[in-house]
Design an enzyme around this catalytic site. Structure first.
Site, PDB file in Angstrom:
ATOM      1  N   HIS A  79       0.831  -1.206   0.000  1.00 22.59           N
ATOM      2  CA  HIS A  79       0.000   0.000   0.000  1.00 22.59           C
ATOM      3  C   HIS A  79       0.867   1.259   0.000  1.00 22.59           C
ATOM      4  O   HIS A  79       2.022   1.238   0.428  1.00 22.59           O
ATOM      5  CB  HIS A  79      -0.942  -0.034   1.209  1.00 22.59           C
ATOM      6  CG  HIS A  79      -1.997  -1.094   1.082  1.00 22.59           C
ATOM      7  ND1 HIS A  79      -3.033  -1.249   1.969  1.00 22.59           N
ATOM      8  CD2 HIS A  79      -2.177  -2.050   0.118  1.00 22.59           C
ATOM      9  CE1 HIS A  79      -3.810  -2.244   1.568  1.00 22.59           C
ATOM     10  NE2 HIS A  79      -3.300  -2.763   0.470  1.00 22.59           N
ATOM     11  N   GLU A  81       0.882   3.978   1.724  1.00 25.06           N
ATOM     12  CA  GLU A  81       1.348   4.492   3.020  1.00 25.06           C
ATOM     13  C   GLU A  81       2.552   3.684   3.504  1.00 25.06           C
ATOM     14  O   GLU A  81       3.527   4.246   4.009  1.00 25.06           O
ATOM     15  CB  GLU A  81       0.238   4.399   4.079  1.00 25.06           C
ATOM     16  CG  GLU A  81      -1.053   5.097   3.716  1.00 25.06           C
ATOM     17  CD  GLU A  81      -2.058   4.192   2.987  1.00 25.06           C
ATOM     18  OE1 GLU A  81      -1.656   3.470   2.056  1.00 25.06           O
ATOM     19  OE2 GLU A  81      -3.238   4.251   3.337  1.00 25.06           O
ATOM     20  N   CYS A 105      -6.052   1.728   5.339  1.00 27.93           N
ATOM     21  CA  CYS A 105      -6.615   0.463   5.821  1.00 27.93           C
ATOM     22  C   CYS A 105      -6.025   0.135   7.193  1.00 27.93           C
ATOM     23  O   CYS A 105      -5.110   0.811   7.669  1.00 27.93           O
ATOM     24  CB  CYS A 105      -6.300  -0.652   4.822  1.00 27.93           C
ATOM     25  SG  CYS A 105      -4.587  -1.203   4.892  1.00 27.93           S
ATOM     26  N   CYS A 108      -2.182  -0.518   7.194  1.00 28.35           N
ATOM     27  CA  CYS A 108      -1.412   0.727   7.110  1.00 28.35           C
ATOM     28  C   CYS A 108      -1.532   1.513   8.411  1.00 28.35           C
ATOM     29  O   CYS A 108      -0.562   2.138   8.854  1.00 28.35           O
ATOM     30  CB  CYS A 108      -1.885   1.569   5.931  1.00 28.35           C
ATOM     31  SG  CYS A 108      -1.422   0.859   4.347  1.00 28.35           S
TER      32      CYS A 108
HETATM   33  O1  LIG Z   1      -4.615   1.797   2.908  1.00 31.79           O
HETATM   34  C1  LIG Z   1      -4.681   1.520   1.691  1.00 31.79           C
HETATM   35  C2  LIG Z   1      -5.705   0.766   1.159  1.00 31.79           C
HETATM   36  C3  LIG Z   1      -5.634   0.368  -0.141  1.00 31.79           C
HETATM   37  N1  LIG Z   1      -4.577   0.713  -0.904  1.00 31.79           N
HETATM   38  C4  LIG Z   1      -4.488   0.219  -2.284  1.00 31.79           C
HETATM   39  C5  LIG Z   1      -4.455  -1.279  -2.408  1.00 31.79           C
HETATM   40  C6  LIG Z   1      -5.067  -1.542  -3.736  1.00 31.79           C
HETATM   41  O2  LIG Z   1      -4.036  -1.445  -4.735  1.00 31.79           O
HETATM   42  C7  LIG Z   1      -6.047  -0.384  -3.891  1.00 31.79           C
HETATM   43  C8  LIG Z   1      -7.465  -0.763  -3.548  1.00 31.79           C
HETATM   44  O3  LIG Z   1      -8.037  -1.433  -4.615  1.00 31.79           O
HETATM   45  P1  LIG Z   1      -9.618  -1.592  -4.794  1.00 31.79           P
HETATM   46  O4  LIG Z   1      -9.788  -2.113  -6.177  1.00 31.79           O
HETATM   47  O5  LIG Z   1     -10.243  -0.240  -4.593  1.00 31.79           O
HETATM   48  O6  LIG Z   1     -10.074  -2.552  -3.737  1.00 31.79           O
HETATM   49  O7  LIG Z   1      -5.646   0.617  -2.982  1.00 31.79           O
HETATM   50  C9  LIG Z   1      -3.592   1.508  -0.411  1.00 31.79           C
HETATM   51  O8  LIG Z   1      -2.614   1.861  -1.108  1.00 31.79           O
HETATM   52  N2  LIG Z   1      -3.674   1.914   0.878  1.00 31.79           N
HETATM   53 ZN   LIG Z   2      -3.298  -0.034   3.590  1.00 30.81          ZN
END
Ligand SMILES: O=c1ccn([C@H]2C[C@H](O)[C@@H](COP(=O)(O)O)O2)c(=O)[nH]1
Ligand SMILES: [Zn+2]
Length: 161
Positions: A79, A81, A105, A108
């Site tokens: 991710h 972050e 998320c 992170c």
């Molecule tokens: O904290 C976060 C949450 C998600 N991401 C990234 C991970 C994935 O590449 C996308 C999410 O994909 P979706 O198709 O919208 O489920 O976002 C992140 O970098 N940081």
């Molecule tokens: Zn994340």
């Protein structure tokens, strides 16, 4: 005599802009996330975007969102972050601020808390009703990490590259 410009971008526009620019490097076809870590005195310390780890080819690993867990992106993406935290080689991030284009998320959030980042400025919160984001907010509240949504100014920045 000429006087100073008044239409310069604010700190928040600057750092969220850098976060979003960084997100433009992402190969994720569905959600591109960018992050920018800033010191207490407004110096940019690190940046990141979501993508596969080094050595894991963007052309060979899957970008699907569904199906066999081993054949979709979720087990493989780093991710934005976490990439921004890991990209920082300068020592401590204690007291730093994180600008990020999507609310972090839970995984992170743990890394953010443990790294010492104390403020999170986010843009979108499209997964706010998921257990993951609800858990992030619970952990931030418990750990004293302040978070607030970036107030969009709708300023358009055109870059000729
Ligand atoms: O904290 C976060 C949450 C998600 N991401 C990234 C991970 C994935 O590449 C996308 C999410 O994909 P979706 O198709 O919208 O489920 O976002 C992140 O970098 N940081
Ligand atoms: Zn994340």
């Amino acid at each position: 005599m000429s006087s100073k410009r008044n239409d310069y971008i604010t700190w928040d526009e600057y750092f969220m802009g850098v976060a979003k620019l960084s997100g433009m490097r992402s190969k994720d076809p569905n959600t591109q996330v960018g992050a920018c870590i800033v010191s207490e005195d407004n110096k940019i310390l690190s940046m990141g975007y979501n993508g596969f780890p080094k050595g894991c080819s963007d052309d060979e690993f899957p970008w699907e969102r569904e199906g066999d867990p081993l054949e979709n992106k979720y087990l493989y993406t780093t991710h934005s972050e976490l990439n921004a935290i890991l990209n920082y080689r300068g020592g401590s991030l204690e007291g730093a601020k994180l600008y990020v284009s999507l609310f972090p998320c839970n995984e992170c959030a743990k890394a953010i808390i443990q790294s010492g980042i104390k403020t999170v400025v986010y843009d979108e919160d499209k997964y706010k009703d998921t257990p993951s984001v609800m858990a992030s907010k619970r952990m931030f509240d418990a750990a004293g990490v302040r978070y607030y949504q970036y107030q969009r100014t709708n300023r358009e920045v055109v870059l000729k590259l």
